[in-house]
Design a protein around this motif. Sequence first.
Motif, short mmCIF file in Angstrom:
data_model
loop_
_atom_site.label_atom_id
_atom_site.label_comp_id
_atom_site.label_asym_id
_atom_site.label_seq_id
_atom_site.Cartn_x
_atom_site.Cartn_y
_atom_site.Cartn_z
N ALA A 113 -3.71 12.24 10.27
CA ALA A 113 -4.50 11.21 9.59
C ALA A 113 -3.81 10.80 8.28
O ALA A 113 -3.08 11.59 7.68
N LEU A 114 -4.06 9.58 7.85
CA LEU A 114 -3.43 9.03 6.66
C LEU A 114 -4.47 8.61 5.64
O LEU A 114 -5.57 8.17 6.00
N ASP A 115 -4.11 8.74 4.37
CA ASP A 115 -4.90 8.17 3.28
C ASP A 115 -4.08 7.05 2.64
O ASP A 115 -2.90 7.26 2.30
N LEU A 116 -4.70 5.88 2.44
CA LEU A 116 -3.97 4.73 1.93
C LEU A 116 -4.64 4.20 0.67
O LEU A 116 -5.88 4.07 0.62
N VAL A 117 -3.83 3.89 -0.34
CA VAL A 117 -4.32 3.30 -1.59
C VAL A 117 -3.40 2.15 -1.97
O VAL A 117 -2.23 2.10 -1.60
N ARG A 118 -3.94 1.20 -2.75
CA ARG A 118 -3.18 0.01 -3.14
C ARG A 118 -2.07 0.36 -4.13
O ARG A 118 -2.21 1.26 -4.95
N GLU A 119 -1.00 -0.39 -4.05
CA GLU A 119 0.04 -0.36 -5.06
C GLU A 119 -0.11 -1.61 -5.94
O GLU A 119 -0.53 -2.67 -5.44
N PRO A 120 0.20 -1.52 -7.23
CA PRO A 120 0.61 -0.29 -7.92
C PRO A 120 -0.58 0.46 -8.49
O PRO A 120 -1.62 -0.14 -8.78
N ASP A 121 -0.46 1.72 -8.64
CA ASP A 121 -1.41 2.58 -9.36
C ASP A 121 -2.83 2.50 -8.84
O ASP A 121 -3.80 2.64 -9.58
N TRP B 70 0.84 -1.20 0.00
CA TRP B 70 0.00 0.00 0.00
C TRP B 70 0.88 1.25 0.00
O TRP B 70 2.02 1.23 0.46
N GLN B 71 0.28 2.31 -0.53
CA GLN B 71 0.93 3.63 -0.47
C GLN B 71 0.26 4.42 0.65
O GLN B 71 -0.97 4.50 0.73
N ILE B 72 1.09 5.02 1.53
CA ILE B 72 0.59 5.78 2.67
C ILE B 72 0.89 7.25 2.44
O ILE B 72 2.03 7.61 2.10
N ASN B 73 -0.12 8.10 2.63
CA ASN B 73 0.03 9.52 2.35
C ASN B 73 -0.41 10.35 3.55
O ASN B 73 -1.45 10.08 4.17
N SER B 74 0.40 11.37 3.87
CA SER B 74 0.02 12.35 4.88
C SER B 74 0.02 13.71 4.20
O SER B 74 1.02 14.12 3.60
N TYR B 75 -1.07 14.46 4.31
CA TYR B 75 -1.21 15.68 3.54
C TYR B 75 -0.88 16.91 4.40
O TYR B 75 0.07 16.91 5.17
N ASP B 76 -1.70 17.96 4.30
CA ASP B 76 -1.37 19.23 4.97
C ASP B 76 -1.67 19.14 6.47
O ASP B 76 -2.10 18.12 7.00
N THR B 77 -1.43 20.26 7.14
CA THR B 77 -1.57 20.28 8.60
C THR B 77 -3.00 20.04 9.04
O THR B 77 -3.24 19.58 10.16
N ASP B 78 -4.00 20.39 8.17
CA ASP B 78 -5.40 20.13 8.54
C ASP B 78 -5.71 18.64 8.51
O ASP B 78 -6.59 18.17 9.22
N HIS B 79 -4.99 17.92 7.64
CA HIS B 79 -5.27 16.50 7.47
C HIS B 79 -4.41 15.65 8.39
O HIS B 79 -4.88 14.66 8.97
N ALA B 80 -3.12 16.02 8.52
CA ALA B 80 -2.21 15.23 9.34
C ALA B 80 -2.64 15.31 10.81
O ALA B 80 -3.26 16.30 11.23
N ASN C 164 4.88 1.43 -1.38
CA ASN C 164 5.06 -0.02 -1.32
C ASN C 164 5.31 -0.53 0.09
O ASN C 164 6.23 -1.32 0.35
N VAL C 165 4.48 -0.08 1.02
CA VAL C 165 4.56 -0.57 2.40
C VAL C 165 3.80 -1.90 2.45
O VAL C 165 2.60 -1.96 2.19
N ALA C 166 4.51 -2.97 2.76
CA ALA C 166 3.90 -4.31 2.76
C ALA C 166 3.28 -4.61 4.11
O ALA C 166 3.87 -4.35 5.17
N SER C 167 2.07 -5.16 4.07
CA SER C 167 1.38 -5.54 5.30
C SER C 167 2.02 -6.78 5.91
O SER C 167 2.28 -7.75 5.21
N LYS C 168 2.27 -6.72 7.22
CA LYS C 168 2.75 -7.88 7.96
C LYS C 168 1.68 -8.35 8.95
O LYS C 168 1.98 -8.96 9.97
N ASN C 169 0.45 -8.03 8.59
CA ASN C 169 -0.70 -8.45 9.40
C ASN C 169 -1.02 -9.90 9.05
O ASN C 169 -2.01 -10.20 8.40
#
Length: 488
Positions: A54-62, A42-52, A182-187
């Motif tokens: 908190a994280l938004d996550l989407v699958r890799e690739p694309d 998964w791709q992990i994203n942290s945005y601006d100060t209003d959002h952080a 490309n953060v791999a889940s180890k769950n």
Amino acid sequence: MKRRLAVVLGGALVACALSMPTASAAEPPIDFQLPFTCGQKWQINSYDTDHAPALDLVREPDQVGTEGALLTAPADGVVNQSFEHENAGNMIQIDHGDDYFTTYIHLQSRSVKVGDTVKQGQEIGRVGKTGETSNGHPHLHFEMAIDADHDGRATWGQAGSERVNAWFDGVEYGGVGETWRNVASKNCDGDPGPGPDPEPEPEPAATTLAYTGDKSISNGSDAKLSAVLKTKDPDEPVEGREVTFALGSGDTAQTCDGKTDAKGTATCTVEVADQALTDDATVPLAAAFAGDDEYKESEDTEKLKLQHVEGRSYGLTAKVPLPLLPVGIDPTPDTGTVRTAEAETKSPACAQDVSAVILTADALCAEVVTSVGPSGAKATATVADVSIGLPGLPVIGVSGVTSESSSSCSSAKGSVSLELTVAGQPVSIPDTPGYEVDLGVAGKLVVNEQIPVADADHGLTVNAVHLTTPTGADVVIGSSTSSAHDCA
């Protein structure tokens, strides 16, 4: 009262009307893992100060496979929120103890309810895009928070809860404007539950097969077979599929295969057709497509006509109703009717001498010869000499008689050769079918009589000499008949 949420350009739910402070925290005492199936990246994203943070996550690739992805508990806990929010969409919150809780927003669906106990790796829902997001893309909005009052009552969006940087597998994810690829889940140790139902295999498309080849075949010739394969709905050609054809049935079946072209047409040739002639002169034809993973099977059947011929010849026949002593001579010699789709010859023994009160004949022969590839028949009758003396008529002499009738699927033709005398005088015979010799009112004499055969594609009966009288006498010398059937 419904909570009111704000949405920012980053595309995720970021704040609520009630304050939710942000705090830094040391590594939690809980082994949090990425809330996805073991091994997924998964791709992990942290945005601006209003959002952080908190994280938004989407699958890799694309981002392929984000929507509907299985969401699993990152650690053991108890569900303390599970509902649909007007802005956040489907959301879940889990209390993990030690003052930590996690929140999941914009879910496609929820698999747990308030009060459920969950284990790390257990399914809790699926990733989606419900609620209001500025970009409309499926993603997981994830928040990790602590109960700052330590009273066990803090929940998402309420006083006493403080958002903190997330931790997965001992790694901290926080800051502003950060992206981790490309953060791999180890769950991997928990039970994710039944997981998604496997995607059903696509149903093969229904097809139709229509025979379009020869409708009439001839033994000894090639049979050209073809069929068109199409999808049933919509009506579209199916290319590159094998169609099997069977001409005939059982042990006598002749088969060939053809592959469909861009128009869905498969063609093949049975070389030298060889099928038995039945009463209805038909041959069964079956075309079949066996089907595959993409298209269902289909078949078509036809009854093809089998070209065949008929023939008959005889030397002489007579019926003369004389007073006190009528004369009757059956066809002599007679091949009888020959009906066949094969090459054969029928030639009974010649009759050397036929004698009656008013008629004598010598050396009478008859023969029928048939052929195949293409079908054809030739009937021949020969008579050496005939003398006819009927009361009230001059003596009629006929010699050197040959009568022929030939038929195929393209034509029928006949011919006669003979010498004729009436009252001892030679009669000149033109090469004209149906020539009539004048005998006055006492009788009618026709030379080279040619009569089409009814119910045949091509056929002809040829009588070398045909004598009739008003008193009922009927004499035929040298008769040959041939015909071709089921040509088209």
